[in-house]
Design an enzyme around this catalytic site. Structure first.
Site, PDB file in Angstrom:
ATOM      1  N   LYS A  43       0.845  -0.986   0.104  1.00 50.50           N
ATOM      2  CA  LYS A  43      -0.051   0.220  -0.184  1.00 50.50           C
ATOM      3  C   LYS A  43       0.800   0.989  -0.385  1.00 50.50           C
ATOM      4  O   LYS A  43       2.508   1.306   0.151  1.00 50.50           O
ATOM      5  CB  LYS A  43      -1.011  -0.223   1.785  1.00 50.50           C
ATOM      6  CG  LYS A  43      -0.475   0.144   2.540  1.00 50.50           C
ATOM      7  CD  LYS A  43      -0.892  -0.818   3.602  1.00 50.50           C
ATOM      8  CE  LYS A  43      -0.289  -0.001   5.479  1.00 50.50           C
ATOM      9  NZ  LYS A  43      -1.265   0.175   6.109  1.00 50.50           N
ATOM     10  N   ARG A 139      -9.147   0.131  16.061  1.00 48.53           N
ATOM     11  CA  ARG A 139      -9.039   0.994  15.403  1.00 48.53           C
ATOM     12  C   ARG A 139     -10.179  -0.043  14.139  1.00 48.53           C
ATOM     13  O   ARG A 139     -11.209  -0.423  14.669  1.00 48.53           O
ATOM     14  CB  ARG A 139      -7.488   0.348  14.091  1.00 48.53           C
ATOM     15  CG  ARG A 139      -7.357   1.874  13.318  1.00 48.53           C
ATOM     16  CD  ARG A 139      -6.129   1.221  13.074  1.00 48.53           C
ATOM     17  NE  ARG A 139      -5.431  -0.179  12.198  1.00 48.53           N
ATOM     18  CZ  ARG A 139      -4.454   0.547  11.468  1.00 48.53           C
ATOM     19  NH1 ARG A 139      -3.966   1.301  11.704  1.00 48.53           N
ATOM     20  NH2 ARG A 139      -4.130  -0.709  11.222  1.00 48.53           N
ATOM     21  N   TYR A 267      16.803  30.364   6.387  1.00 52.27           N
ATOM     22  CA  TYR A 267      14.904  30.949   7.003  1.00 52.27           C
ATOM     23  C   TYR A 267      16.193  30.560   8.240  1.00 52.27           C
ATOM     24  O   TYR A 267      16.116  29.987   9.051  1.00 52.27           O
ATOM     25  CB  TYR A 267      13.957  30.433   6.709  1.00 52.27           C
ATOM     26  CG  TYR A 267      13.580  29.948   5.365  1.00 52.27           C
ATOM     27  CD1 TYR A 267      12.969  31.304   4.812  1.00 52.27           C
ATOM     28  CD2 TYR A 267      13.320  29.061   4.525  1.00 52.27           C
ATOM     29  CE1 TYR A 267      12.835  31.697   3.829  1.00 52.27           C
ATOM     30  CE2 TYR A 267      12.990  29.437   3.268  1.00 52.27           C
ATOM     31  CZ  TYR A 267      12.722  30.260   2.837  1.00 52.27           C
ATOM     32  OH  TYR A 267      11.718  30.755   1.188  1.00 52.27           O
ATOM     33  N   MET A 315      12.287  24.360   1.164  1.00 56.91           N
ATOM     34  CA  MET A 315      11.112  24.130   0.332  1.00 56.91           C
ATOM     35  C   MET A 315      11.751  22.988  -0.381  1.00 56.91           C
ATOM     36  O   MET A 315      12.145  21.743  -1.004  1.00 56.91           O
ATOM     37  CB  MET A 315       9.942  24.397  -0.085  1.00 56.91           C
ATOM     38  CG  MET A 315       8.971  23.701  -0.907  1.00 56.91           C
ATOM     39  SD  MET A 315       7.401  24.560  -1.605  1.00 56.91           S
ATOM     40  CE  MET A 315       6.749  25.307  -0.969  1.00 56.91           C
TER      41      MET A 315
END
Ligand SMILES: Cc1ncc(COP(=O)(O)O)c(C=O)c1O
Length: 379
Positions: A43, A139, A267, A315
């Site tokens: 998956k 779950r 940053y 990014m």
């Protein structure tokens, strides 16, 4: 050293070692009885590593079928000509029943209300399913008291056939956790109580495959071990339990600058050079899955040496401090994950830096990072 040189385009790429996937599959094979079925979990695009080459290699290695999470994932495999059994672990949402039948999927049913629509969809093509029971994961799953109703519906509704009961362990990463025994016992007693012991029962994921033979039942569902990470993280590393690393992540320096002491990097100016420094910029950032938590914490490998990531992760780029390293230039290869000489950055190490688990490191790899399956066999 990478197999692929990646000399054109943005130089940020992954190599997926299919021979290591096959080796890790054999590790699972050796841990279970010969008659036990193995249905690898592919998956999330093969845990983020690119499902098709991995799926094909696992089937060639002897997997009985594959497990997926959604109908879309199954559809992609069918379109590529994979005709093996496909098991739908969780994606049985209202409205997908016709597709489940058309694609010949074997869904995990977790609510008795899902049975009538499945029977309806199975008019032209009989459908085999599993009942997922709640044994302690909290779950998806039928509560044990819902089982009689589900079994009654299965006897009366046409077109649908029960393959067996399935459940999922909450603490397989800690093999000695007492809840594993409790879940195994609960599943066993449900099988006995409802006369289902001959069915295709399944409980074990990677951790349980390697450490809890009493949880294997008829078939097992390995995931993370196939992708080369320890299911027992942080207790140990994949290599210590006979698994081979599958994923390597490479990039190349795109800019190199000598900067004076006192220069702020990135940053927020969270890193300031303390002395004259040689700083390299790499074209990889959080949009590629190089998480922000790695800033000022992670290391990368260059010429077999560990080098720190400095400043925040942007990014699209990060900075590394290569001061004092010889033979560094624009285009020099950098290993973000994997081996360079005697050093290796493992999935477990990166997960620890990122305060997460190896599963999240690989499933978060960005779409724009090119993936190259590699193998000593012809692909
Ligand atoms: C139902 C089910 N079975 C098996 C697995 C495989 O687990 P692992 O990757 O820990 O082997 C998963 C993965 O989350 C799952 O959801």
């Amino acid at each position: 050293m990478p197999y692929t040189q990646h000399t054109s385009g943005r130089p940020t790429w992954l190599e997926i070692d299919l021979d290591a996937v096959a080796h890790n599959f054999q590790r699972a094979r050796a841990a279970v009885a010969p008659a036990t079925g193995i249905y690898p979990v592919v998956k999330g695009d093969g845990y983020g590593l690119g499902v098709l080459p991995i799926a094909r290699r696992l089937l060639a290695a002897g997997a009985n079928g594959l497990c997926v999470a959604t109908v879309e994932e199954a559809s992609e495999l069918r379109k590529e000509g994979i005709t093996h059994p496909l098991i739908l672990l969780s994606g049985l949402s209202a409205g997908v029943e016709e597709s489940v039948a058309a694609l010949g999927l074997q869904p995990f049913v977790f609510d008795p209300a899902q049975l009538a629509p499945l029977s309806q969809a199975a008019r032209s093509r009989p459908l085999t399913l599993f009942l997922k029971v709640y044994t302690g994961m909290g779950r998806l799953g039928l509560l044990p008291e819902q089982l009689p109703e589900a079994l009654r519906l299965l006897r009366t509704l046409p077109g649908i056939r029960l393959a067996g009961l399935v459940s999922h362990l909450a603490c397989a990463d800690q093999p000695e956790h007492p809840d594993n025994q409790r879940q195994i016992d609960t599943l066993r007693s449900l099988l006995t109580q409802y006369g289902l012991s001959q069915g295709q029962t399944s409980l074990a994921n990677s951790g349980a495959i390697l450490a809890r033979p009493d949880s294997h039942f008829s078939w097992v569902r390995p995931g993370i071990l196939l992708y080369g990470a320890s299911p027992f993280f942080p207790a140990n590393q994949a290599q210590q339990i006979g698994l081979q690393p599958v994923v390597s992540w490479y990039t190349r320096i795109v800019q190199l600058r000598s900067l004076p002491a006192g220069t702020a990097i990135g940053y927020g100016q969270t890193f300031v050079t303390q002395h004259p420094s040689l700083i390299a910029i790499l074209p990889v950032g959080y949009a590629d899955g190089y998480n922000r938590l790695l800033g000022n914490r992670a290391q990368v490998l260059l010429h077999g040496c560990r080098v720190p990531v400095i400043g925040r992760v942007s990014m699209d780029s990060i900075a590394i401090d290569v001061t004092g390293l010889p033979a560094v230039e624009t285009g020099t290869l950098v290993t973000l994950l994997g081996r360079d000489g005697n050093e290796a950055i493992t999935l477990e190490e990166m997960a620890a830096w990122r305060q997460t688990i190896p599963y999240e490191v690989i499933t978060n790899l960005g779409k724009r990072v090119a993936k190259y399956p590699i193998s000593a066999q012809s692909l």
